[in-house]
Scaffold this motif. Structure first.
Motif, PDB file in Angstrom:
ATOM      1  N   GLN A 182       8.349  16.671 -15.801  1.00  0.00           N
ATOM      2  CA  GLN A 182       8.793  16.734 -14.972  1.00  0.00           C
ATOM      3  C   GLN A 182      10.464  16.654 -15.517  1.00  0.00           C
ATOM      4  O   GLN A 182      11.390  17.005 -15.705  1.00  0.00           O
ATOM      5  N   LEU A 217       2.621   3.062  -3.465  1.00  0.00           N
ATOM      6  CA  LEU A 217       2.615   4.317  -4.628  1.00  0.00           C
ATOM      7  C   LEU A 217       2.611   5.406  -4.347  1.00  0.00           C
ATOM      8  O   LEU A 217       3.977   6.492  -4.736  1.00  0.00           O
ATOM      9  N   PRO A 218       2.586   5.978  -2.685  1.00  0.00           N
ATOM     10  CA  PRO A 218       2.673   7.017  -2.019  1.00  0.00           C
ATOM     11  C   PRO A 218       3.821   6.963  -2.077  1.00  0.00           C
ATOM     12  O   PRO A 218       4.613   8.512  -2.562  1.00  0.00           O
ATOM     13  N   ALA A 275      12.709  17.619  -8.311  1.00  0.00           N
ATOM     14  CA  ALA A 275      13.140  18.828  -7.303  1.00  0.00           C
ATOM     15  C   ALA A 275      14.498  19.160  -7.123  1.00  0.00           C
ATOM     16  O   ALA A 275      14.611  20.329  -7.598  1.00  0.00           O
ATOM     17  N   LEU A 303      -1.592  11.372 -13.479  1.00  0.00           N
ATOM     18  CA  LEU A 303      -0.169  10.849 -12.424  1.00  0.00           C
ATOM     19  C   LEU A 303       1.298  10.631 -13.917  1.00  0.00           C
ATOM     20  O   LEU A 303       2.221  11.244 -13.506  1.00  0.00           O
ATOM     21  N   GLN A 361       9.201  13.221  -6.752  1.00  0.00           N
ATOM     22  CA  GLN A 361       9.309  14.794  -6.665  1.00  0.00           C
ATOM     23  C   GLN A 361      10.470  15.304  -5.902  1.00  0.00           C
ATOM     24  O   GLN A 361      10.973  16.190  -6.567  1.00  0.00           O
ATOM     25  N   ARG A 410       0.777  -1.567   0.192  1.00  0.00           N
ATOM     26  CA  ARG A 410       0.374   0.147   0.150  1.00  0.00           C
ATOM     27  C   ARG A 410       0.719   1.410  -0.211  1.00  0.00           C
ATOM     28  O   ARG A 410       0.886   2.401  -0.279  1.00  0.00           O
ATOM     29  N   CYS A 429       6.278   8.412  -5.317  1.00  0.00           N
ATOM     30  CA  CYS A 429       5.693   9.351  -5.921  1.00  0.00           C
ATOM     31  C   CYS A 429       6.348  10.330  -5.039  1.00  0.00           C
ATOM     32  O   CYS A 429       7.150  11.387  -5.349  1.00  0.00           O
ATOM     33  N   LEU A 430       6.404  10.846  -4.067  1.00  0.00           N
ATOM     34  CA  LEU A 430       7.209  11.394  -3.354  1.00  0.00           C
ATOM     35  C   LEU A 430       8.380  11.060  -3.482  1.00  0.00           C
ATOM     36  O   LEU A 430       9.695  12.597  -3.856  1.00  0.00           O
ATOM     37  N   ALA A 449       1.783  14.070 -15.785  1.00  0.00           N
ATOM     38  CA  ALA A 449       2.755  14.739 -14.663  1.00  0.00           C
ATOM     39  C   ALA A 449       3.900  14.421 -14.318  1.00  0.00           C
ATOM     40  O   ALA A 449       5.051  15.833 -14.486  1.00  0.00           O
ATOM     41  N   PHE A 450       4.650  13.099 -14.297  1.00  0.00           N
ATOM     42  CA  PHE A 450       5.716  12.577 -13.777  1.00  0.00           C
ATOM     43  C   PHE A 450       6.711  12.826 -15.226  1.00  0.00           C
ATOM     44  O   PHE A 450       7.618  13.384 -14.920  1.00  0.00           O
ATOM     45  N   LEU A 478       4.667   4.247 -13.241  1.00  0.00           N
ATOM     46  CA  LEU A 478       5.350   5.542 -12.931  1.00  0.00           C
ATOM     47  C   LEU A 478       7.182   4.808 -13.746  1.00  0.00           C
ATOM     48  O   LEU A 478       7.474   5.328 -13.576  1.00  0.00           O
ATOM     49  N   PHE A 524      -4.319   7.360 -13.598  1.00  0.00           N
ATOM     50  CA  PHE A 524      -3.333   7.512 -14.506  1.00  0.00           C
ATOM     51  C   PHE A 524      -2.066   7.886 -15.404  1.00  0.00           C
ATOM     52  O   PHE A 524      -1.392   8.291 -15.592  1.00  0.00           O
TER      53      PHE A 524
END
Lengths: 458, 458, 458
Positions: free
Chosen positions: C102, C15-16, C27, C95, C23, C12, C19-20, C98-99, C153, C92
């Motif tokens: 960048q 994914l988060p 960044a 998502l 990012q 679970r 993404c973090l 967007a990725f 991703l 998706f």
């Protein structure tokens, strides 16, 4: 409690008569005041010896059209997520925005382009009027499903005026910078709507809770709104800026910020759910917070990294707001916020204002070169230091919050007037009260416009 | 009456063979006649010593794209309101418009940009071809659900030619002004379609009436069409005008007119319903009449007040038309008008033509200054008075109506030919005849392309 | 086989955390490397004495916005056709793109605009990043419904790099022309995705076949995607070309090509079906092949006739591919291609590359005049003959295929790693595994993220 037939008949006439009255008044005011400006008037444009390619139209109209899509398709469809309120969401958006465009042309015109007794209009008036309509639609999002079209038109009547005054105070009197409207549009629209919703609080709203959710296809319709808003937000923030590098940079910053708010929204949405699944409410809304948060600072030398960081934070607080704050707002503060505008426009708008304070305070002649004039004219002219500009930016946020609270309260109290078209607590989020709905979609109670007394709710 | 298998097989081949035939013919004609113009040809463009930024592309392509959205998304989805005819609405729009773009490039090219044996093409040809496709789609709206794709392609074959001739007569021979096509597009397309539908009148159409309504989500799909048409109409009317102030003013006038038609549509829709509820049919269609009505006068010095008034009247007559005139047209005049194109394009188009007569007749050198040349070149050159221009405008309307009636009649009689793909009276408004439809949507009668003889209906 | 609770909990978080992590990394890299270019930097832009109207923004931003619509609305909604996978398709897409924007800003920036240790960004970076996102979404189409967001991703992470390298080799090292990306975007994206799908082959996929079809309204949603792709494809192919005649001609060629692919798709779709009915799958996809096929040659002097012919062929092979080739690919070659990207992007992309070979080989100084410099700079400078350019074009296609096969294989093998979020064979094409789905849409099995071991499938 049944209405008398005469009162019901009177109520049926409210919407058409109000539309006709409003249209009549704006038409008369247009006849008296509104004139083509030097870019749209045949004689005036050809007086100067200018090339047609210099007409402002070619620099702003494509951006205007993108903004126009956002207002009508973006906001309209974003609110279609409710299972039985799609006609109202997209239809009242249409009505409210059409009225707001006319009314705001007058109000903003008086403040910004009134010369020798006339308001002069062109593509910039169109962009500004659309921006004002955006603020009205944000407020609409807070009370979606709980107000009738007559109430909404009256709300717009007031809100457009308050918007115009606040914008004038900030941009013209205080010299605050806010091209994409983190303060003037998002913060103002959100808190106006939230206070308005607070005043119209319905303790018995759970009677309509079963209609407050979405169905599979209504969520897909809502994604049409989300995606068009997301795509065109770079045009929104850059539409009214200075031409050249400023417009270009604003679009670029917004583009990056939105990619970051999308990633943080997906991350947080999966993280805060119990089982790792994504929530459409977050994706539809919080992913857009990256556009809101750079509304003030997008034209500044935010840097691409700054844009990513801002977007990331905005997506994060917005998603957390949907998960944790919205329930508290409702249970503890009696603010029912149908679309969660506090999470999408309120908090990211305030964050965007603070970001503007920070980036303005860091402005240097070195970083902006001769371009300083276009972003911070008062600093460039030596009338203000960067620190002083930052203080003005902060003061602008306070002024905006005051206008929003005063306007929203005033509007809310006026619209508690009992004879308006407010739906009863058990008929909220339901198209059938205001629309002829095709058969397949079965009615619960066939009592159109025969609403409960709204004063019994207070 | 069952068809013989051989005839059914032959009928199955009509659509593919017609598509291939049409594509083959236009391709050959393109090979012979169509060439890049001096803005799209590599060698020709670089002959002159022009800056790339002077290329017409940069002044017209954004408007072209907006028009393109209107034709394919706007018209396509506007007609998706029928509950079981969505595939056909959006699919046949796609097919018809794609063919019309090619065919009209040839027909309009012969009339407008034929030099030394070749047709020269660029962004203006693209805009003009899209306009012609718009007229075809308006006619399609009148017969929606009652004709097969073969019939529609044949209708387009004829209509594009009639459109091209009519447009040539008005714009080139008579010196009529009609940038946004109140006459050439809306009046022509509507009456062509209505006469066409009259000739193909089906007395037994009530057999399919149960499919003529919408369902909840089909109405929301239709709103996608409505809103995109509404948003981009300023680009439609301004796409082919002179550059500079004219294009700018046209967009502005159209924008105001549409806001007024929206308000009057909401007012009238609530007023004429028995119970004060709004009707989606009105909102989806009549709110757009403000774009139609300024198709002729939008480029003129209509004034913002004039635009509001025009839009208000157009929305009003259009809504009243849907409520009161459409039933009479069907019962008394045997005109079955599926989408109500008479209300959205017919009456507002004629009203727009009259408005053009009025505003042209009031044109003065004082009001237009040196810009008169761009709007009324014949008046500017002293070849015509304003009053005389007004008379020509009125004559243009008459010519258009004649072409529309002759074309529509001719088309209708040709398409009563019995071996085409017309659906039987009980299979109208039904996708399954022409499309493989996914299971969940249960078939009523599994007889694809096995239509009743269309000659039994005459 | 049930998972242990601990493993499920870990999954679970994939994914988060991913993404973090992504990012965070982009960044940091943005902070170190990415800077405004001379068109977006306040100081740099005002150094030169340039007019604001010369800013690249005004020449490319409208086209960029059209491309942006294609990527997010076009691709997103095109894939919504699956009856129970709409949230994932559009979500998706959102998502992944967007990725990719960048990440590709960084990767393409290193190859194309890296100077003195920094990547300089402006509207051209935005267009290029969107193009790269397009390739990723094409690959997504091949595996749609059979992979989780974490897998996607990771696929994007790899594909963006491979895309950037391949593009650099073709455009910069080999001097290949490919403005609209027949090779770099369509061929690359399609074969990368197909090989990827081949490696992840699921012999038991028929367990999910009942969800692989569409429902009536999901097909209408998909048409939103189709139509927006179709409309804006002229902007896609012309967005990155030289300004002036080249951009204008590219848009025109693409416009014609698409009309022809639409006609041939309708013809072939009716022809190959048993009963003459049209198939939505063909219309939704093959009609777009005309845009793909002129991706390389659109900027060249293809002639309008050439554009029609190319589009006609592309629509034809694409429709035939859907009918005859896709089933064979699956049964014989074990390539499950959910959206048929081989038919829409693969074959038309390769055909487009060959067309580029042909048209480049026919280039003459006479046909292009002084415009030769803008299309074939190496020929104009005398460094290459037209024949030699043709050979390079052909070589570019081979290189692209190699990169696609290597990249897709590598990606596929890496993503067979068992602990990722791949759905089980019986849970493919199902939103509920990854999304909270509103009630009305009943779950089959309430086991979110409790997928079968993916290694048991190999």
């Amino acid at each position: 409690m049944a209405e008398s037939p005469r009162r019901a008949a009177g109520r049926r006439l409210q919407l058409p008569l109000l539309c006709l009255l409003f249209q009549g008044i704006t038409a008369i005011l247009f006849a008296i005041f509104v004139r083509y400006n030097h870019e749209t008037d045949a004689a005036a444009w050809h007086l100067g010896n200018r090339s047609n390619s210099d007409n402002e139209f070619y620099f702003r109209y494509p951006s205007f059209q993108d903004v126009h899509v956002m207002i009508f398709v973006g906001f309209g469809f974003l609110m279609v997520f409710l299972q039985r309120y799609g006609f109202s969401s997209v239809g009242f958006t249409f009505l409210l925005a059409a009225f707001a465009l006319q009314w705001s042309t007058l109000v903003q015109g008086f403040f910004h382009s009134f010369h020798h007794g006339h308001i002069y209009v062109g593509v910039e008036s169109m962009i500004n009027a659309d921006f004002c309509a955006g603020a009205v639609l944000i407020s609409f999002g807070a009370v979606l499903g709980k107000t009738g079209p007559v109430q909404l038109l009256l709300m717009a009547l007031l809100e457009v005026v308050m918007f115009g005054v606040n914008e004038f105070v900030l941009l013209s009197l205080l010299g605050v910078r806010d091209a994409g409207g983190s303060m003037t549009i998002h913060t103002f629209g959100a808190y106006f709507g939230l206070v308005f919703s607070r005043v119209l609080y319905r303790p018995q709203l759970e009677k309509s809770k079963h209609r407050q959710g979405s169905v599979y296809h209504s969520d897909l319709f809502a994604m049409i709104g989300t995606i068009f808003l997301w795509i065109f937000w770079p045009s929104f923030n850059s539409a009214p800026t200075s031409l050249g590098d400023v417009q270009h940079r604003t679009a670029l910053n917004t583009y990056y910020s939105l990619t970051a708010s999308t990633l943080s929204t997906f991350a947080l949405s999966a993280l805060v759910s119990g089982d790792g699944r994504l929530d459409m409410v977050h994706i539809q809304n919080a992913a857009l917070a990256g556009g809101v948060v750079v509304g003030t600072s997008g034209e500044m030398m935010l840097t691409p990294f700054g844009a990513l960081t801002a977007g990331f934070l905005a997506g994060t607080i917005s998603t957390l707001g949907y998960k944790f704050l919205t329930p508290i707002l409702e249970s503890k503060f009696k603010v029912e916020d149908t679309c969660g505008v506090h999470n999408l426009h309120g908090m990211p708008g305030v964050l965007g204002a603070f970001l503007g304070v920070l980036v303005a305070g860091l402005a240097t002649h070195e970083a902006y070169g001769d371009g300083l004039e276009n972003v911070f004219p008062l600093i460039a002219k030596g009338q203000r230091s960067a620190k002083s500009q930052a203080v003005y930016q902060l003061f602008g946020l306070s002024v905006t919050l005051v206008f929003a609270f005063v306007g929203g309260s005033l509007g809310g109290f006026l619209l508690r007037f009992p004879y308006l078209d407010s739906p009863s607590d058990s008929q909220c989020y339901e198209d059938q009260i205001y629309w002829e709905v095709p058969g397949q979609h079965e009615p619960e109670a066939q009592t159109p416009l025969n609403m409960e007394e709204s004063d019994t709710r207070a």
